[in-house]
Design a protein around this motif. Structure first.
Motif, short mmCIF file in Angstrom:
data_model
loop_
_atom_site.label_atom_id
_atom_site.label_comp_id
_atom_site.label_asym_id
_atom_site.label_seq_id
_atom_site.Cartn_x
_atom_site.Cartn_y
_atom_site.Cartn_z
N THR A 11 0.84 -1.20 0.00
CA THR A 11 0.00 0.00 0.00
C THR A 11 0.87 1.25 0.00
O THR A 11 1.81 1.35 0.80
CB THR A 11 -0.92 0.02 1.23
OG1 THR A 11 -1.73 -1.16 1.22
CG2 THR A 11 -1.82 1.25 1.23
N ARG A 79 -3.03 0.26 -4.11
CA ARG A 79 -2.37 -1.02 -3.92
C ARG A 79 -1.49 -1.33 -5.11
O ARG A 79 -1.90 -1.15 -6.27
CB ARG A 79 -3.41 -2.13 -3.72
CG ARG A 79 -4.16 -1.99 -2.42
CD ARG A 79 -5.20 -3.06 -2.25
NE ARG A 79 -6.36 -2.82 -3.10
CZ ARG A 79 -7.59 -3.20 -2.80
NH1 ARG A 79 -7.82 -3.82 -1.68
NH2 ARG A 79 -8.59 -2.96 -3.62
N ASN A 172 -3.54 -6.57 -7.75
CA ASN A 172 -4.39 -5.40 -7.98
C ASN A 172 -5.22 -5.51 -9.25
O ASN A 172 -5.84 -4.53 -9.67
CB ASN A 172 -3.61 -4.08 -7.91
CG ASN A 172 -2.53 -3.95 -8.96
OD1 ASN A 172 -2.48 -4.71 -9.93
ND2 ASN A 172 -1.65 -2.98 -8.77
#
Length: 200
Positions: A11, A79, A172
């Motif tokens: 993150t 992300r 992702n």
């Protein structure tokens, strides 16, 4: 060198711009195992760890990287697919990935594949680059946001990939929708073959 098998999603917790460079600070579960100067692929882009503080680490992307990839679009909270470099005594579960993104592509369609999902991506058609190996072939390999995938139904400027539920949940790809911009790395073997053919 990488395999295109994503370890997890990190993150983005901070972004700092200076001159043509950008520092990205990220958090992930293996931060405590990292060292300064270590290489990590971020959405398929090989970047060097330049700082570690607590449970976060920082990497720097230069202008060339930002221009060629989707990293310049990142925002705090996004992300990012991450993979540490391959151990030479391990299995190559994906394919040979250098972490040198060639260009970006845009998701232009998504379709159900009986439980999995077909994603279609379009990239700019450049015939000169295609002659140098920058293209996809049916059942060949391509890296999308750092994920090693098998190509389906390629055209001059599009290709499909089939994403199983596990991959969608753990990368992702879960955030990708029509209009999303992703990083592409074409297969290095194709580039070498095209180069050899050019020397003819």
């Amino acid at each position: 060198m990488f395999s295109g098998i994503v370890e997890e999603m990190a993150t983005v917790v901070a972004i700092k711009k200076y001159q043509g460079n950008v520092d990205f600070t990220l958090k992930c579960s293996f931060t405590g195992e990292l060292q300064i100067d270590q290489s990590i692929a971020h959405n398929g882009v090989c970047l060097t760890v330049v700082a570690i503080e607590g449970d976060a680490y920082t990497v720097t992307a230069m202008k060339e990287t930002l221009d060629r990839s989707n990293l310049g679009r990142l925002r705090v909270g996004d992300r990012v697919n991450v993979e540490r470099s391959m151990l030479m005594n391990g299995r190559l579960d994906g394919h040979i990935v250098q972490g040198h993104v060639d260009e970006t592509a845009t998701c232009v369609a998504m379709a159900d594949a009986d439980g999995s999902t077909y994603f279609t991506f379009r990239y700019p058609l450049d015939r000169a680059m295609a002659r140098r190996g920058y293209f996809t072939v049916d059942k060949g390999s391509v890296t999308v946001n750092g994920v090693s995938l098998t190509v389906c139904e390629p055209t001059d400027d599009t290709f499909k990939v089939a994403i199983i539920p596990y991959t969608r949940e753990h990368t992702n790809f879960r955030d990708i929708e029509v209009g999303s911009v992703v990083n592409l790395e074409f297969d290095i073997l194709g580039k070498y073959i095209a180069r050899l053919y050019d020397f003819g």
